[in-house]
Scaffold this active site. Structure first.
Site, mmCIF file in Angstrom:
data_model
loop_
_atom_site.group_PDB
_atom_site.id
_atom_site.type_symbol
_atom_site.label_atom_id
_atom_site.label_comp_id
_atom_site.label_asym_id
_atom_site.label_seq_id
_atom_site.Cartn_x
_atom_site.Cartn_y
_atom_site.Cartn_z
ATOM 1 N N SER A 266 14.445 21.957 -15.216
ATOM 2 C CA SER A 266 13.231 22.766 -15.225
ATOM 3 C C SER A 266 13.534 24.116 -15.863
ATOM 4 C CB SER A 266 12.725 22.973 -13.793
ATOM 5 O OG SER A 266 11.755 23.994 -13.740
ATOM 6 N N GLU B 149 9.188 8.806 -16.476
ATOM 7 C CA GLU B 149 7.803 9.243 -16.591
ATOM 8 C C GLU B 149 7.224 8.916 -17.969
ATOM 9 O OE1 GLU B 149 7.933 13.354 -15.581
ATOM 10 O OE2 GLU B 149 8.206 12.987 -13.440
ATOM 11 N N HIS C 157 0.830 -1.217 0.000
ATOM 12 C CA HIS C 157 0.000 0.000 0.000
ATOM 13 C C HIS C 157 0.865 1.268 0.000
ATOM 14 C CE1 HIS C 157 -3.439 -2.598 1.003
ATOM 15 N NE2 HIS C 157 -2.622 -3.162 1.880
ATOM 16 N N LYS D 104 16.014 21.630 -10.015
ATOM 17 C CA LYS D 104 15.272 20.409 -10.349
ATOM 18 C C LYS D 104 16.076 19.476 -11.248
ATOM 19 C CE LYS D 104 11.458 19.466 -9.873
ATOM 20 N NZ LYS D 104 10.314 20.009 -10.634
#
Length: 471
Positions: free
Chosen positions: A289, A302, A168, A295
């Protein structure tokens, strides 16, 4: 004869029959043509034609002289296509008619004998099967093997690296990072198994089924099957020309593989976040970024995570195209190739990118170890100790541990930091021997059952995985 692919588009209908006085309208030509994508099948089309031609000659259906001309012409066309000299024509609809038209340019009327005892229906089924078998399945098999090797290499480096195991997405029990990597080795091993299964069913030759009913010519379908590497010819001509199960099976296997990739990609996205910092990705597989200079975004992971949508869409699209089609061939089936080609391209890129990321990632072992004890992940070890050492029924032990965790939470400490007096206040029979099982190292080491996370088991599993998957 000419040196150019010179078929007149206005007369293209002559290739498929004298029944029509005029060529197709521009709209009809556009919707009907498949050459824009099925030109990928050129090698398989020529391979199938060569086998068919050789069989026709051996069976005495066409003269050896014509067979020689056809074979030489097909070799010339293959060279032209691979060198970029060949001009594909939309007016000639598909790869089969483009090749046949060029063959007629090169050798004259003898080219027309090649189509004896076959139809575009069995021709395209054969070409497509060959492509799925020899390109799509072979590429995916090779890519997954490379990915498994990268995962096994990481597992070997991190046989004893401790990390939190999750259910979970909550810390559950400590495991080793090597054990975690081997879980994906098993997943991709099943994917390779599906590829092998698909190969078994795909390996029947449709060639010789003709349009749908077979042919009156004395052909030898076993000869062409053998020449093309098939195990046997298909048993039923109707089924042979209308079957696209092989494409659906590939897309199904591709979809499950993409799902597995998405799970690993998601974990990588989580692991490389500042909140976890379990792994780091180099500049090879990260982006920055436009506004936040600090970043480092895991864009490759992704994108892999997202690609499953495209690949499952390809599977669903072909399934819906095939739904409800009566036997035998229908033009709907021309929609079979684009989803397979697209899935092959997307999946191949994803597997290659994931292999690179797994091999390239830096593992922050100290961060993993620190996180492994958070969330009372040794609570089950305490329960097991109460059962094994005190003879307590597991359900009773579960209740005792629940009370112990509640106490530790109220004090803001880990289980092994609770004083013995506090533990005995909950269960008087507890002794200080319990502290030996409350470390994450002890927890991991204790799980020696087959398939477990104990480092010695993981080391054995690494060796076995190399034998099973990389031999």
């Amino acid at each position: 004869m000419t040196d150019q692919n010179s078929a007149d588009p206005k007369n293209a209908n002559a290739l498929w029959g004298g029944r029509f006085d005029a060529g197709p309208s521009a709209i009809m030509e556009e919707i009907n043509a498949s050459i824009g994508f099925d030109k990928r099948l050129y090698a398989q089309d020529i391979q199938g034609s060569r086998a068919h031609c050789a069989m026709l000659v051996r069976q005495g259906i066409i003269a050896a002289e014509d067979g020689d001309k056809i074979a030489q012409g097909l070799d010339r066309i293959l060279q032209e296509i691979e060198s970029g000299q060949f001009t594909f024509s939309t007016a000639l609809e598909d790869i089969h008619m483009n090749v046949e038209s060029r063959l007629r340019d090169l050798i004259g009327p003898a080219a027309g004998r090649l189509h004896t005892a076959r139809s575009r229906n069995d021709q395209v089924a054969t070409d497509f099967k060959l492509w799925v078998r020899d390109v799509a399945l072979t590429d995916l098999e090779a890519g997954l093997r490379g990915l498994q090797e990268a995962l096994i290499d990481q597992a070997e480096k991190h046989v004893a690296t401790i990390m939190p195991g999750f259910t979970h997405l909550q810390a559950a029990q400590p495991v080793t990072f090597g054990h975690h990597m081997l879980a994906y080795v098993e997943m991709f091993g099943r994917d390779r198994g599906r590829i092998a299964d698909c190969r078994v069913r795909i390996n029947e030759n449709p060639l010789g089924s003709a349009a749908l009913a077979g042919t009156p010519y004395p052909i030898d379908r076993h000869m062409t099957a053998s020449a093309l590497g098939f195990d046997r010819p298909t048993a039923n001509s109707l089924d042979a020309v209308s079957d696209r199960d092989f494409a659906l099976e590939y897309l199904s296997a591709a979809s499950i593989t993409a799902m597995h990739l998405s799970r690993l990609a998601e974990e990588m996205v989580i692991w490389c976040s500042a909140q976890f910092k379990f792994i780091g990705m180099s500049d090879k597989f990260s982006t920055g970024s436009s506004i936040m200079p600090q970043k480092r975004n895991p864009d490759a992971a992704e994108l892999i995570r997202s690609k499953i949508g495209r690949i499952v869409g390809c599977f669903n699209g072909l399934m819906l195209s095939m739904k409800g089609l009566p036997l035998a061939y229908s033009k709907d089936m021309q929609e079979d190739k684009e989803p397979v080609f697209a899935a092959h391209d997307h999946l191949g890129l994803c597997v290659a990118a994931m292999t690179g990321m797994v091999a390239d990632m830096k593992v922050f072992t100290d961060r993993m170890r620190a996180a492994a004890g958070a969330g009372y992940t040794t609570a089950t070890d305490l329960a097991d100790w109460l059962v094994s050492e005190l003879g307590m029924p597991f359900r009773d032990a579960h209740h005792v541990v629940g009370a112990t965790v509640k106490l530790a939470e109220s004090k803001g400490c880990d289980l092994d930091q609770l004083p013995l007096a506090d533990l005995q206040a909950i269960e008087p029979k507890i002794t200080d021997a319990v502290y030996a099982v409350l470390t994450v190292e002890a927890s991991v080491a204790a799980r020696k059952s087959f398939g477990g996370t104990a480092p010695e088991r993981v080391a054995e599993a690494v060796k076995e995985a190399r034998k099973r998957f990389l031999k």
